[in-house]
Design a protein around this motif. Structure first.
Motif, PDB file in Angstrom:
ATOM      1  N   VAL A   1      -1.123  11.654  -9.520  1.00 52.84           N
ATOM      2  CA  VAL A   1      -2.149  12.623  -8.930  1.00 52.84           C
ATOM      3  C   VAL A   1      -1.781  13.956  -8.963  1.00 52.84           C
ATOM      4  O   VAL A   1      -2.517  15.060  -9.483  1.00 52.84           O
ATOM      5  CB  VAL A   1      -2.561  12.516  -7.518  1.00 52.84           C
ATOM      6  CG1 VAL A   1      -3.436  13.249  -6.924  1.00 52.84           C
ATOM      7  CG2 VAL A   1      -3.380  10.974  -7.453  1.00 52.84           C
ATOM      8  N   ALA A   2      -0.429  14.306  -8.718  1.00 54.21           N
ATOM      9  CA  ALA A   2       0.124  15.643  -8.505  1.00 54.21           C
ATOM     10  C   ALA A   2       0.378  16.132  -9.988  1.00 54.21           C
ATOM     11  O   ALA A   2       0.776  17.272 -10.257  1.00 54.21           O
ATOM     12  CB  ALA A   2       1.170  15.537  -7.839  1.00 54.21           C
ATOM     13  N   GLY A   3       0.540  15.328 -11.209  1.00 50.08           N
ATOM     14  CA  GLY A   3       0.877  15.422 -12.240  1.00 50.08           C
ATOM     15  C   GLY A   3       2.479  15.682 -12.565  1.00 50.08           C
ATOM     16  O   GLY A   3       2.811  16.568 -13.342  1.00 50.08           O
ATOM     17  N   THR A   4       3.157  15.001 -11.747  1.00 51.89           N
ATOM     18  CA  THR A   4       4.618  15.430 -11.925  1.00 51.89           C
ATOM     19  C   THR A   4       5.212  14.109 -12.542  1.00 51.89           C
ATOM     20  O   THR A   4       4.778  13.036 -12.424  1.00 51.89           O
ATOM     21  CB  THR A   4       5.364  15.521 -10.477  1.00 51.89           C
ATOM     22  OG1 THR A   4       5.110  14.392  -9.627  1.00 51.89           O
ATOM     23  CG2 THR A   4       4.861  16.767  -9.985  1.00 51.89           C
TER      24      THR A   4
ATOM     25  N   ALA B   1       0.856  -1.240   0.021  1.00 54.04           N
ATOM     26  CA  ALA B   1       0.142  -0.068   0.039  1.00 54.04           C
ATOM     27  C   ALA B   1       0.939   1.336  -0.026  1.00 54.04           C
ATOM     28  O   ALA B   1       0.732   2.119  -0.720  1.00 54.04           O
ATOM     29  CB  ALA B   1      -0.774  -0.266   1.098  1.00 54.04           C
ATOM     30  N   ALA B   2       2.090   1.430   0.723  1.00 53.68           N
ATOM     31  CA  ALA B   2       2.705   2.363   1.023  1.00 53.68           C
ATOM     32  C   ALA B   2       3.390   2.887  -0.700  1.00 53.68           C
ATOM     33  O   ALA B   2       3.423   4.012  -1.108  1.00 53.68           O
ATOM     34  CB  ALA B   2       3.897   2.162   2.083  1.00 53.68           C
ATOM     35  N   GLN B   3       3.905   1.519  -1.145  1.00 53.69           N
ATOM     36  CA  GLN B   3       4.681   1.804  -2.509  1.00 53.69           C
ATOM     37  C   GLN B   3       3.629   2.264  -3.542  1.00 53.69           C
ATOM     38  O   GLN B   3       3.864   3.161  -4.278  1.00 53.69           O
ATOM     39  CB  GLN B   3       5.299   0.350  -2.891  1.00 53.69           C
ATOM     40  CG  GLN B   3       6.144   0.670  -4.063  1.00 53.69           C
ATOM     41  CD  GLN B   3       7.110   1.776  -3.855  1.00 53.69           C
ATOM     42  OE1 GLN B   3       7.816   1.800  -3.041  1.00 53.69           O
ATOM     43  NE2 GLN B   3       7.125   2.582  -4.858  1.00 53.69           N
ATOM     44  N   ARG B   4       2.405   1.721  -3.274  1.00 54.25           N
ATOM     45  CA  ARG B   4       1.476   2.144  -4.402  1.00 54.25           C
ATOM     46  C   ARG B   4       0.959   3.515  -4.125  1.00 54.25           C
ATOM     47  O   ARG B   4       0.831   4.311  -5.142  1.00 54.25           O
ATOM     48  CB  ARG B   4       0.182   1.333  -4.018  1.00 54.25           C
ATOM     49  CG  ARG B   4      -0.972   1.723  -5.307  1.00 54.25           C
ATOM     50  CD  ARG B   4      -1.594   0.415  -5.894  1.00 54.25           C
ATOM     51  NE  ARG B   4      -2.644   0.698  -6.757  1.00 54.25           N
ATOM     52  CZ  ARG B   4      -3.727   0.414  -7.020  1.00 54.25           C
ATOM     53  NH1 ARG B   4      -3.875  -0.640  -6.360  1.00 54.25           N
ATOM     54  NH2 ARG B   4      -4.622   0.838  -7.661  1.00 54.25           N
ATOM     55  N   LEU B   5       0.887   3.998  -2.837  1.00 55.54           N
ATOM     56  CA  LEU B   5       0.875   5.515  -2.867  1.00 55.54           C
ATOM     57  C   LEU B   5       1.659   6.376  -3.297  1.00 55.54           C
ATOM     58  O   LEU B   5       1.462   7.277  -3.899  1.00 55.54           O
ATOM     59  CB  LEU B   5       0.443   5.689  -1.331  1.00 55.54           C
ATOM     60  CG  LEU B   5       0.044   7.030  -0.803  1.00 55.54           C
ATOM     61  CD1 LEU B   5      -1.195   7.555  -1.488  1.00 55.54           C
ATOM     62  CD2 LEU B   5      -0.097   7.242   0.720  1.00 55.54           C
ATOM     63  N   ARG B   6       2.935   5.884  -2.912  1.00 57.78           N
ATOM     64  CA  ARG B   6       4.100   6.680  -3.446  1.00 57.78           C
ATOM     65  C   ARG B   6       4.122   6.855  -4.996  1.00 57.78           C
ATOM     66  O   ARG B   6       4.157   7.880  -5.624  1.00 57.78           O
ATOM     67  CB  ARG B   6       5.404   5.990  -3.214  1.00 57.78           C
ATOM     68  CG  ARG B   6       5.824   6.213  -1.680  1.00 57.78           C
ATOM     69  CD  ARG B   6       7.462   5.838  -1.645  1.00 57.78           C
ATOM     70  NE  ARG B   6       7.995   5.587  -0.431  1.00 57.78           N
ATOM     71  CZ  ARG B   6       8.260   6.504   0.468  1.00 57.78           C
ATOM     72  NH1 ARG B   6       8.316   7.751  -0.113  1.00 57.78           N
ATOM     73  NH2 ARG B   6       8.736   6.463   1.429  1.00 57.78           N
ATOM     74  N   ASN B   7       3.652   5.729  -5.558  1.00 57.26           N
ATOM     75  CA  ASN B   7       3.753   5.915  -7.178  1.00 57.26           C
ATOM     76  C   ASN B   7       2.287   6.667  -7.550  1.00 57.26           C
ATOM     77  O   ASN B   7       2.594   7.283  -8.532  1.00 57.26           O
ATOM     78  CB  ASN B   7       3.580   4.317  -7.719  1.00 57.26           C
ATOM     79  CG  ASN B   7       4.717   3.401  -7.261  1.00 57.26           C
ATOM     80  OD1 ASN B   7       5.680   3.882  -7.077  1.00 57.26           O
ATOM     81  ND2 ASN B   7       4.568   1.992  -7.582  1.00 57.26           N
ATOM     82  N   ASP B   8       1.398   6.505  -6.863  1.00 58.20           N
ATOM     83  CA  ASP B   8       0.007   7.115  -7.268  1.00 58.20           C
ATOM     84  C   ASP B   8       0.134   8.697  -7.134  1.00 58.20           C
ATOM     85  O   ASP B   8      -0.406   9.629  -7.740  1.00 58.20           O
ATOM     86  CB  ASP B   8      -1.025   6.508  -6.831  1.00 58.20           C
ATOM     87  CG  ASP B   8      -1.333   5.151  -7.320  1.00 58.20           C
ATOM     88  OD1 ASP B   8      -0.735   4.829  -8.235  1.00 58.20           O
ATOM     89  OD2 ASP B   8      -2.256   4.457  -6.467  1.00 58.20           O
ATOM     90  N   LEU B   9       0.642   9.211  -6.055  1.00 57.87           N
ATOM     91  CA  LEU B   9       1.164  10.528  -5.791  1.00 57.87           C
ATOM     92  C   LEU B   9       1.701  11.418  -6.779  1.00 57.87           C
ATOM     93  O   LEU B   9       1.148  12.298  -7.177  1.00 57.87           O
ATOM     94  CB  LEU B   9       1.694  10.873  -4.459  1.00 57.87           C
ATOM     95  CG  LEU B   9       1.017  10.465  -2.985  1.00 57.87           C
ATOM     96  CD1 LEU B   9       1.874  10.624  -1.832  1.00 57.87           C
ATOM     97  CD2 LEU B   9      -0.259  11.466  -2.951  1.00 57.87           C
ATOM     98  N   GLY B  10       2.654  10.738  -7.556  1.00 56.91           N
ATOM     99  CA  GLY B  10       3.320  11.416  -8.717  1.00 56.91           C
ATOM    100  C   GLY B  10       2.292  11.634  -9.790  1.00 56.91           C
ATOM    101  O   GLY B  10       2.108  12.698 -10.476  1.00 56.91           O
TER     102      GLY B  10
END
Length: 90
Positions: free
Chosen positions: A87-90, A76-85
């Motif tokens: 979502v943030a468009g970076t 879950a932590a790794q998925r969130l790290r991946n998904d935040l980029g």
């Protein structure tokens, strides 16, 4: 200037490094209590900057579990790290 902050892709970087001519109240966690002091803004920024990654890493599993409750904590932590980029468009 405000335009820099409005268009920032990295708000933390763009608010730094803080002014040596200004000061602020700074709270520090110590055991179960909190101590208060007055420090220059550039000192507060540097102190927080040095702690930023460790604090994010410590809190990430909790936020990740909320976002992905059916996954193991580490996944879950790794998925969130991946998904935040994404979502943030970076």
């Amino acid at each position: 200037p405000m335009e820099t902050l409005t268009n920032s892709n990295n708000l933390w970087r763009d608010i730094g490094p803080g002014s040596p001519a200004r000061a602020q109240k700074f709270l520090t966690r110590s055991g179960t209590g909190v101590t208060s002091s007055i420090v220059r803004c550039n000192t507060a920024y540097s102190t927080l900057d040095a702690q930023w990654t460790a604090e994010i890493d410590a809190d990430l599993p909790l936020f990740a579990k909320g976002a992905y409750p059916d996954l193991l904590d580490t996944i879950a932590a790794q998925r969130l790290r991946n998904d935040l980029g994404i979502v943030a468009g970076t």
